[in-house]
Motif scaffolding. Structure first.
Motif, PDB file in Angstrom:
ATOM      1  N   THR A   1      -4.458   0.313  -0.772  1.00 15.31           N
ATOM      2  CA  THR A   1      -4.291   0.782  -2.146  1.00 15.31           C
ATOM      3  C   THR A   1      -5.595   1.347  -2.682  1.00 15.31           C
ATOM      4  O   THR A   1      -5.631   2.443  -3.249  1.00 15.31           O
TER       5      THR A   1
ATOM      6  N   TYR B   1      -6.644   4.588  -1.113  1.00 17.21           N
ATOM      7  CA  TYR B   1      -5.864   5.687  -1.687  1.00 17.21           C
ATOM      8  C   TYR B   1      -6.399   6.075  -3.063  1.00 17.21           C
ATOM      9  O   TYR B   1      -6.471   7.261  -3.402  1.00 17.21           O
TER      10      TYR B   1
ATOM     11  N   ARG C   1      -9.275   8.328  -2.691  1.00 14.14           N
ATOM     12  CA  ARG C   1      -8.844   9.709  -2.426  1.00 14.14           C
ATOM     13  C   ARG C   1      -8.459  10.412  -3.725  1.00 14.14           C
ATOM     14  O   ARG C   1      -8.853  11.556  -3.969  1.00 14.14           O
TER      15      ARG C   1
ATOM     16  N   LEU D   1      -5.893   5.481   5.912  1.00 17.80           N
ATOM     17  CA  LEU D   1      -4.920   6.328   5.219  1.00 17.80           C
ATOM     18  C   LEU D   1      -4.153   7.227   6.178  1.00 17.80           C
ATOM     19  O   LEU D   1      -3.093   7.755   5.820  1.00 17.80           O
TER      20      LEU D   1
ATOM     21  N   ILE E   1       3.139   7.524   2.100  1.00 25.58           N
ATOM     22  CA  ILE E   1       3.137   7.607   0.636  1.00 25.58           C
ATOM     23  C   ILE E   1       4.368   8.391   0.207  1.00 25.58           C
ATOM     24  O   ILE E   1       4.572   9.537   0.618  1.00 25.58           O
TER      25      ILE E   1
END
Length: 367
Positions: free
Chosen positions: A224, A227, A230, A255, A260
């Protein structure tokens, strides 16, 4: 829902969105049984309502509670401790959590009032709030936002609300990143619901909300936060506690293996967030040594305001802040730890308005 998945949903009915998200994620099947003691951990860092960009929307937590109660789960509680300098009891009232507690018959436990206990967290002894031992299944509900010291804050750092205030102060003397990683080896998050509705991308205390009207679900706190890096235009290595937590077995930051998915859409097109760097623009004016989050968190937005008004360019010395300055002397300091300085603003912590006024007067006198 698998640990490599992150589910997202967009809209403005936050409670119903959350319930739909949890249904899709199959949260109920992840809870061992109806006797499981479930804890819900929001982010109530400081005294501001969710639309300010710092705290978890109560509608999201309401959605979690309704989803669970509708499926027969009754042993549910909320637990949180605000940052040093704010009262959890006052924050929960302001942010609507007292109302939630009364409406759903769910107790809210104030971690600032809990006793602590020592636990070996993957080789580092940390003090946790005793209530943590009474939770079998922990649902973390952080806000996706920026942070003036660690760049981002989301799933991993939100666990700091489950340690006593004295331990929060000690975390900063330990370098912050390492104890955060070890904390997440000692407290397991079983499920994560991320409030990505309008978090401030610069400051953990809010003030510059960026509306996205999104709620996310995940099972891996390390993935999490990777992400989130990112989304906020950071490399994972720029937030050291993420890789440290991965090394300690708290999750995976890969990742490349992440799935997602946005509910209601057949493909993921990625999300572009503004390039927020107000913290970077003003932090060169600061000499920080082991400062607590609240103290530093109030200083940076105050300096950002002064920079926008053209005052900060008049600064003739570094602003010292943090526990590392206790008993030392200097020219200009913020917080009670710098009481020995020639010019110092007392407070533990002083508020943003107090810092702004103090610094504006100093800069005006020295122009």
């Amino acid at each position: 829902m698998e640990k490599n998945q992150i589910l997202k949903i967009y809209g403005t009915d936050y409670k119903e969105m959350t319930k739909e998200l949890l249904k899709e994620a199959g949260l109920a099947a992840l809870v061992p049984d109806k006797n499981t003691r479930i804890g819900i951990k929001p982010n109530l860092v400081s005294g501001s309502t969710a639309d300010y960009g710092a705290t978890t929307h109560p509608e999201v937590v309401a959605g979690i509670i309704e989803y669970l109660q509708e499926r027969g789960f009754e042993k549910i509680c909320m637990l949180e401790g605000s940052w040093v300098g704010d009262s959890t009891a006052q924050v929960m009232e302001l942010c609507g959590y007292q109302k939630l507690s009364e409406e759903y018959g769910i107790p809210f436990y104030d971690m600032q009032r809990e006793k602590g206990y020592k636990k070996d967290c993957a080789g580092m002894e940390l003090e946790l709030c005793s209530r943590v031992k009474q939770v079998d299944f922990l649902i973390n509900v952080p806000v996706l936002k920026g942070h003036c010291q660690t760049k981002i804050t989301c799933a991993l750092k939100n666990m700091k609300g489950l340690i006593p205030n004295r331990e929060k102060r000690r975390f900063h003397s330990l370098g912050l990143h390492k104890p955060i990683a070890h904390l997440n080896a000692g407290i397991r998050q079983d499920f994560i619901v991320v409030d990505h509705i309008c978090g401030d991308l610069d400051f953990e205390d809010g003030g510059n909300p960026v509306v996205r009207n999104c709620v996310m679900a995940a099972r891996d706190p390390v993935l999490t936060d990777a992400y989130v890096c990112r989304l906020l235009h950071y490399e994972t290595r720029e937030v050291p506690y993420i890789e440290l937590a991965e090394e300690l077995g708290a999750g995976s930051a890969d990742l490349g293996r992440a799935e997602i998915r946005i509910l209601g859409q057949s493909s993921w097109e990625g999300e572009q967030l503004p390039y927020a760097r107000k913290t970077v623009e003003v932090q060169d004016a600061v000499e920080e040594v082991e400062s607590c989050s609240a103290c530093y968190g109030y200083l940076i937005p105050a300096l950002a305001r002064l920079k926008e008004e053209g005052f900060l360019e008049r600064l003739d010395t570094k602003i010292c802040i943090g526990q590392g300055y206790r008993g030392k002397k200097g020219k200009l300091g913020i917080g009670s730890c710098t009481v020995g300085f020639a010019r110092s603003l007392k407070g533990c912590p002083p508020t943003e308005e107090e810092i702004y006024g103090f610094m504006k007067q100093y800069l005006t006198e020295n122009s």
